[in-house]
Write a protein that holds these residues in place. Structure first.
Motif, PDB file in Angstrom:
ATOM      1  N   GLN A  51      13.471  26.314  35.785  1.00  0.00           N
ATOM      2  CA  GLN A  51      13.999  26.233  34.430  1.00  0.00           C
ATOM      3  C   GLN A  51      13.866  24.806  33.940  1.00  0.00           C
ATOM      4  OE1 GLN A  51      17.869  27.993  33.958  1.00  0.00           O
ATOM      5  NE2 GLN A  51      18.210  27.052  31.935  1.00  0.00           N
ATOM      6  N   LEU A  52      13.251  24.637  32.782  1.00  0.00           N
ATOM      7  CA  LEU A  52      12.991  23.302  32.239  1.00  0.00           C
ATOM      8  C   LEU A  52      14.040  22.868  31.229  1.00  0.00           C
ATOM      9  CD1 LEU A  52       9.144  23.744  31.720  1.00  0.00           C
ATOM     10  CD2 LEU A  52      10.292  22.521  33.583  1.00  0.00           C
ATOM     11  N   PHE A  53      14.692  23.827  30.581  1.00  0.00           N
ATOM     12  CA  PHE A  53      15.707  23.526  29.569  1.00  0.00           C
ATOM     13  C   PHE A  53      16.974  24.325  29.838  1.00  0.00           C
ATOM     14  CE2 PHE A  53      11.757  22.734  27.164  1.00  0.00           C
ATOM     15  CZ  PHE A  53      12.011  21.478  26.646  1.00  0.00           C
ATOM     16  N   ASP A  54      18.107  23.723  29.512  1.00  0.00           N
ATOM     17  CA  ASP A  54      19.354  24.456  29.356  1.00  0.00           C
ATOM     18  C   ASP A  54      19.513  24.728  27.873  1.00  0.00           C
ATOM     19  OD1 ASP A  54      20.281  24.629  32.004  1.00  0.00           O
ATOM     20  OD2 ASP A  54      20.991  22.553  31.945  1.00  0.00           O
ATOM     21  N   ARG A  55      19.615  25.982  27.529  1.00  0.00           N
ATOM     22  CA  ARG A  55      19.719  26.377  26.126  1.00  0.00           C
ATOM     23  C   ARG A  55      21.175  26.612  25.789  1.00  0.00           C
ATOM     24  NH1 ARG A  55      15.298  27.854  28.716  1.00  0.00           N
ATOM     25  NH2 ARG A  55      13.267  28.100  27.682  1.00  0.00           N
ATOM     26  N   LEU A  56      21.803  25.624  25.180  1.00  0.00           N
ATOM     27  CA  LEU A  56      23.195  25.707  24.794  1.00  0.00           C
ATOM     28  C   LEU A  56      23.297  26.086  23.324  1.00  0.00           C
ATOM     29  CD1 LEU A  56      24.488  22.502  26.609  1.00  0.00           C
ATOM     30  CD2 LEU A  56      24.266  24.827  27.514  1.00  0.00           C
ATOM     31  N   ILE A  61      18.795  21.015  26.115  1.00  0.00           N
ATOM     32  CA  ILE A  61      18.941  19.927  27.082  1.00  0.00           C
ATOM     33  C   ILE A  61      17.934  20.124  28.209  1.00  0.00           C
ATOM     34  CG2 ILE A  61      20.486  18.808  28.732  1.00  0.00           C
ATOM     35  CD1 ILE A  61      22.827  19.675  27.028  1.00  0.00           C
ATOM     36  N   LEU A  62      17.266  19.064  28.579  1.00  0.00           N
ATOM     37  CA  LEU A  62      16.342  19.127  29.701  1.00  0.00           C
ATOM     38  C   LEU A  62      17.117  19.252  31.010  1.00  0.00           C
ATOM     39  CD1 LEU A  62      13.753  16.370  28.750  1.00  0.00           C
ATOM     40  CD2 LEU A  62      13.187  18.753  29.214  1.00  0.00           C
ATOM     41  N   THR A  63      16.665  20.144  31.872  1.00  0.00           N
ATOM     42  CA  THR A  63      17.212  20.214  33.214  1.00  0.00           C
ATOM     43  C   THR A  63      16.643  19.051  34.032  1.00  0.00           C
ATOM     44  OG1 THR A  63      15.409  21.596  34.019  1.00  0.00           O
ATOM     45  CG2 THR A  63      17.330  22.735  33.062  1.00  0.00           C
TER      46      THR A  63
END
Length: 208
Positions: A51-56, A61-63
């Motif tokens: 996973q490259l991004f945290d989708r809030l 946000i970049l992991t």
């Protein structure tokens, strides 16, 4: 040696989204929809198995994996761009100018520009739009619109407000000598005094 690489479009979507931390702004830069950027990134994550991004909520946000991956991808694109520039003929600086279809090329006095700037090999693609600029088919674009393009420097060519003609260049290359020379040429043209006393507009923002 065979290189194992993810699809280029997916890498471009990731790199743009990571720089902006926004699918929406990445979509503006790449001239696609935010959904398309999201799908490309999701496909890249599936291919890589990370996973490259945290989708809030309203935030991207970049992991840790994304942060580690971004510098190498950006550096790779930079090397490709630099290698491409090295293909220019010796002694000639090539400038690919795109112009939207309804613009009257006579306003630009291109023959005089070429005569005055023999060191610049000016090529014109007419008609052209943001797609050609994003795809790298042109270096500089005269576009019709409102001048809102994140990641690009936009300067109004004509007078007035609202819809108009804008000189659009990627922010990273907007001050290269060839583009500066053409921008100054536009400013010096007597007809409608294009670009006179106008400051560039840089458009950005946040959100996904």
């Amino acid at each position: 040696m065979t290189y194992t690489l993810p699809p280029l479009n997916a890498l471009r979507a990731f790199e743009a989204a990571a720089r902006h931390l926004s699918f929406k702004l990445a979509a503006h830069e790449l001239h696609v929809t935010p959904a398309a950027v999201g799908q490309q990134v999701k496909a890249l994550e599936a291919r890589l198995g990370v996973q490259l991004f945290d989708r809030l909520h309203k935030q991207l946000i970049l992991t840790a994996a994304g942060q580690a991956y971004l510098p190498g991808v950006s550096e790779g694109f930079r090397h490709i761009a630099e290698a491409t520039l090295q293909l220019k003929p010796a002694g000639a600086a090539l400038l690919q100018l795109g112009v939207h279809g309804s613009f009257d090329l006579r306003r630009l006095e291109l023959a005089r520009f070429r005569s005055a700037h023999a060191e610049i090999g000016l090529r014109v693609l007419h008609p052209a739009g943001l797609h050609e600029l994003v795809e790298g088919k042109v270096d500089l674009l005269i576009a019709r619109g409102l001048g809102h393009h994140p990641g690009y420097r936009c300067e109004r060519v004509d007078e007035g407000s609202g819809l108009g003609d804008w000189l659009v260049a990627p922010e990273g290359t907007a001050d290269c000598p060839e583009i500066v020379s053409f921008r100054e040429w536009l400013r010096a043209l007597p007809v409608a005094n294009p670009l006179a006393n106008r400051r560039p507009r840089l458009v950005g923002g946040a959100g996904s």
